[in-house]
Design a protein around this motif. Sequence first.
Motif, mmCIF file in Angstrom:
data_model
loop_
_atom_site.group_PDB
_atom_site.id
_atom_site.type_symbol
_atom_site.label_atom_id
_atom_site.label_comp_id
_atom_site.label_asym_id
_atom_site.label_seq_id
_atom_site.Cartn_x
_atom_site.Cartn_y
_atom_site.Cartn_z
ATOM 1 N N LEU A 82 0.840 -1.431 -0.030
ATOM 2 C CA LEU A 82 0.173 0.138 -0.153
ATOM 3 C C LEU A 82 0.854 1.328 -0.115
ATOM 4 C CD1 LEU A 82 -2.953 1.137 0.285
ATOM 5 C CD2 LEU A 82 -2.398 1.335 2.855
ATOM 6 N N LYS A 83 0.592 2.072 -0.989
ATOM 7 C CA LYS A 83 1.272 3.257 -1.030
ATOM 8 C C LYS A 83 0.449 4.620 -0.971
ATOM 9 C CE LYS A 83 5.249 1.472 -1.981
ATOM 10 N NZ LYS A 83 6.514 1.617 -1.045
ATOM 11 N N GLN A 84 -0.573 4.697 -1.481
ATOM 12 C CA GLN A 84 -1.548 5.752 -1.374
ATOM 13 C C GLN A 84 -3.005 5.456 -1.240
ATOM 14 O OE1 GLN A 84 -0.024 8.062 -4.805
ATOM 15 N NE2 GLN A 84 0.796 9.690 -3.129
ATOM 16 N N VAL A 85 -3.755 6.276 -0.914
ATOM 17 C CA VAL A 85 -5.140 6.035 -0.765
ATOM 18 C C VAL A 85 -5.957 7.242 -1.921
ATOM 19 C CG1 VAL A 85 -7.145 6.236 0.574
ATOM 20 C CG2 VAL A 85 -5.227 5.396 1.544
ATOM 21 N N ALA A 86 -6.729 6.600 -2.391
ATOM 22 C CA ALA A 86 -7.540 7.638 -3.330
ATOM 23 C C ALA A 86 -8.890 7.566 -3.119
ATOM 24 C CB ALA A 86 -7.249 7.167 -4.966
ATOM 25 N N PHE A 87 -9.491 8.918 -3.151
ATOM 26 C CA PHE A 87 -10.978 9.395 -3.047
ATOM 27 C C PHE A 87 -11.433 9.699 -3.966
ATOM 28 C CE2 PHE A 87 -9.911 9.101 1.300
ATOM 29 C CZ PHE A 87 -11.064 9.427 2.036
ATOM 30 N N ILE A 88 -12.516 9.222 -4.814
ATOM 31 C CA ILE A 88 -13.083 9.387 -6.108
ATOM 32 C C ILE A 88 -14.588 9.628 -6.079
ATOM 33 C CG2 ILE A 88 -13.317 8.452 -8.513
ATOM 34 C CD1 ILE A 88 -11.120 6.277 -6.369
ATOM 35 N N SER A 89 -14.930 10.531 -6.703
ATOM 36 C CA SER A 89 -16.257 11.054 -6.840
ATOM 37 C C SER A 89 -17.123 10.149 -7.486
ATOM 38 C CB SER A 89 -16.613 12.423 -7.205
ATOM 39 O OG SER A 89 -17.860 12.783 -7.599
ATOM 40 N N VAL A 90 -18.086 9.503 -6.980
ATOM 41 C CA VAL A 90 -19.141 8.638 -7.794
ATOM 42 C C VAL A 90 -19.907 9.584 -8.916
ATOM 43 C CG1 VAL A 90 -21.203 7.300 -7.723
ATOM 44 C CG2 VAL A 90 -19.641 7.186 -5.806
ATOM 45 N N GLU A 91 -20.238 10.820 -8.487
ATOM 46 C CA GLU A 91 -20.946 11.751 -9.667
ATOM 47 C C GLU A 91 -19.995 11.853 -10.660
ATOM 48 O OE1 GLU A 91 -23.785 15.297 -9.432
ATOM 49 O OE2 GLU A 91 -21.816 15.828 -8.909
ATOM 50 N N ASN A 92 -18.780 12.278 -10.462
ATOM 51 C CA ASN A 92 -17.926 12.689 -11.386
ATOM 52 C C ASN A 92 -16.481 12.138 -11.162
ATOM 53 O OD1 ASN A 92 -16.079 14.005 -13.168
ATOM 54 N ND2 ASN A 92 -16.842 16.037 -12.606
ATOM 55 N N TYR A 93 -16.067 11.104 -11.803
ATOM 56 C CA TYR A 93 -15.070 10.416 -11.519
ATOM 57 C C TYR A 93 -13.430 10.911 -11.980
ATOM 58 C CZ TYR A 93 -15.279 8.376 -16.359
ATOM 59 O OH TYR A 93 -15.219 8.069 -17.471
ATOM 60 N N ASN A 94 -13.667 12.219 -12.514
ATOM 61 C CA ASN A 94 -12.809 13.210 -12.745
ATOM 62 C C ASN A 94 -12.435 13.883 -11.467
ATOM 63 O OD1 ASN A 94 -12.308 12.431 -15.503
ATOM 64 N ND2 ASN A 94 -14.067 13.838 -15.981
ATOM 65 N N ILE A 95 -12.964 13.915 -10.385
ATOM 66 C CA ILE A 95 -12.827 14.464 -9.003
ATOM 67 C C ILE A 95 -11.951 13.494 -8.342
ATOM 68 C CG2 ILE A 95 -13.741 15.733 -7.081
ATOM 69 C CD1 ILE A 95 -15.949 16.834 -8.965
ATOM 70 N N VAL A 96 -10.796 13.551 -8.112
ATOM 71 C CA VAL A 96 -10.174 12.532 -7.213
ATOM 72 C C VAL A 96 -9.121 13.241 -6.381
ATOM 73 C CG1 VAL A 96 -8.471 10.681 -7.397
ATOM 74 C CG2 VAL A 96 -9.978 10.858 -9.544
ATOM 75 N N GLY A 97 -9.124 12.702 -4.973
ATOM 76 C CA GLY A 97 -8.207 13.224 -4.092
ATOM 77 C C GLY A 97 -7.241 11.985 -3.805
ATOM 78 N N VAL A 98 -5.991 12.205 -3.955
ATOM 79 C CA VAL A 98 -4.922 11.119 -3.473
ATOM 80 C C VAL A 98 -4.032 11.716 -2.475
ATOM 81 C CG1 VAL A 98 -2.996 9.691 -4.610
ATOM 82 C CG2 VAL A 98 -4.898 10.228 -5.914
ATOM 83 N N GLY A 99 -3.586 10.805 -1.640
ATOM 84 C CA GLY A 99 -2.601 11.163 -0.786
ATOM 85 C C GLY A 99 -1.863 9.981 0.207
ATOM 86 N N PRO A 100 -1.020 10.144 0.858
ATOM 87 C CA PRO A 100 -0.264 8.896 1.433
ATOM 88 C C PRO A 100 -0.939 8.293 2.689
ATOM 89 C CG PRO A 100 0.852 11.121 2.091
ATOM 90 C CD PRO A 100 -0.285 11.250 0.944
ATOM 91 N N ASP A 101 -2.077 9.343 3.041
ATOM 92 C CA ASP A 101 -2.877 8.553 4.253
ATOM 93 C C ASP A 101 -4.202 9.027 3.956
ATOM 94 O OD1 ASP A 101 -3.032 11.182 5.388
ATOM 95 O OD2 ASP A 101 -1.044 10.922 6.131
ATOM 96 N N ILE A 102 -5.170 8.623 4.701
ATOM 97 C CA ILE A 102 -6.752 8.784 4.359
ATOM 98 C C ILE A 102 -6.981 10.455 4.747
ATOM 99 C CG2 ILE A 102 -9.014 8.430 5.390
ATOM 100 C CD1 ILE A 102 -8.168 5.424 5.931
ATOM 101 N N ALA A 103 -6.549 10.762 5.928
ATOM 102 C CA ALA A 103 -6.699 12.187 6.054
ATOM 103 C C ALA A 103 -6.194 13.119 5.153
ATOM 104 C CB ALA A 103 -6.022 12.710 7.535
ATOM 105 N N THR A 104 -4.999 13.122 4.679
ATOM 106 C CA THR A 104 -4.406 13.755 3.584
ATOM 107 C C THR A 104 -5.207 13.677 2.234
ATOM 108 O OG1 THR A 104 -2.121 13.570 4.341
ATOM 109 C CG2 THR A 104 -2.285 14.434 1.870
ATOM 110 N N ALA A 105 -5.558 12.357 1.863
ATOM 111 C CA ALA A 105 -6.517 12.099 0.573
ATOM 112 C C ALA A 105 -7.819 12.784 0.517
ATOM 113 C CB ALA A 105 -6.506 10.517 0.382
ATOM 114 N N MET A 106 -8.545 12.642 1.825
ATOM 115 C CA MET A 106 -9.694 13.349 1.838
ATOM 116 C C MET A 106 -9.856 15.020 1.950
ATOM 117 S SD MET A 106 -12.651 12.694 5.119
ATOM 118 C CE MET A 106 -13.929 13.626 5.127
ATOM 119 N N ARG A 107 -8.723 15.300 2.474
ATOM 120 C CA ARG A 107 -8.598 16.865 2.282
ATOM 121 C C ARG A 107 -8.272 17.285 0.927
ATOM 122 N NH1 ARG A 107 -4.553 17.338 5.713
ATOM 123 N NH2 ARG A 107 -2.910 17.192 4.074
ATOM 124 N N ASN A 108 -7.604 16.752 0.224
ATOM 125 C CA ASN A 108 -7.086 16.915 -1.174
ATOM 126 C C ASN A 108 -8.638 16.597 -1.927
ATOM 127 O OD1 ASN A 108 -4.505 17.612 -0.684
ATOM 128 N ND2 ASN A 108 -3.848 15.380 -1.353
#
Length: 203
Positions: A82-108
């Motif tokens: 495991l290197k990173q975590v990604a959050f992807i919008s269901v409505e628009n999968y072009n909106i993505v937040g990536v980070g080394p941990d959950i908190a950073t990925a969610m903030r992005n």
Amino acid sequence: VYWYVGMTSSGSDDSTVGFVLVNSRSKQAKFYQVAGATEEAAAKSAEGQVQEKAYRAGYPLLYNVAGIPTYIAPLKDREGLLKQVAFISVENYNIVGVGPDIATAMRNYLASMAARGNMVGNVEAGKAAEKLAVRGKIARAAIVARGGENYLYFMLENDPVLYAVPASLTAKVLLLRPGDEVGLTVAATGGDAREVLAVEVGY
């Protein structure tokens, strides 16, 4: 425990019309109408954000993030680590937040959502969480490596809360020392430890 399955249209597009949750005890099923990307499309979108690293996305799971239907997927290297975590919008999968941990990925992710002015389920991403303004003088500070990223942990004078600021927010935080005055924007929740959303030095 609920069983989950996404529902697609009869065509061959990479979109869903919603999902079904089945209560494993009562066997009752409920359909939730949420149009958007399939899990496979979301995984490809997440991989596209880190294509230079050649990470592969694990199977995305659907979460409710501040009222926003969101896939969360792990990003792994060729060894399966495991290197990173990604959050992807269901409505628009072009909106993505990536980070080394959950908190950073969610903030992005929420920052990306807010930057596009998106609203999902009548919840504006930029206002999804209540924020507080805090000002004070740093009493104690230490730099800590967490999830592959440097964080500045510090406490303010006459304030028992422990604050954490990632260097990705602004590299200048790593230069802060006891005695420096700062203005902070922090999440309203978090108890005795709070993530800093924005920082201003020498307000």
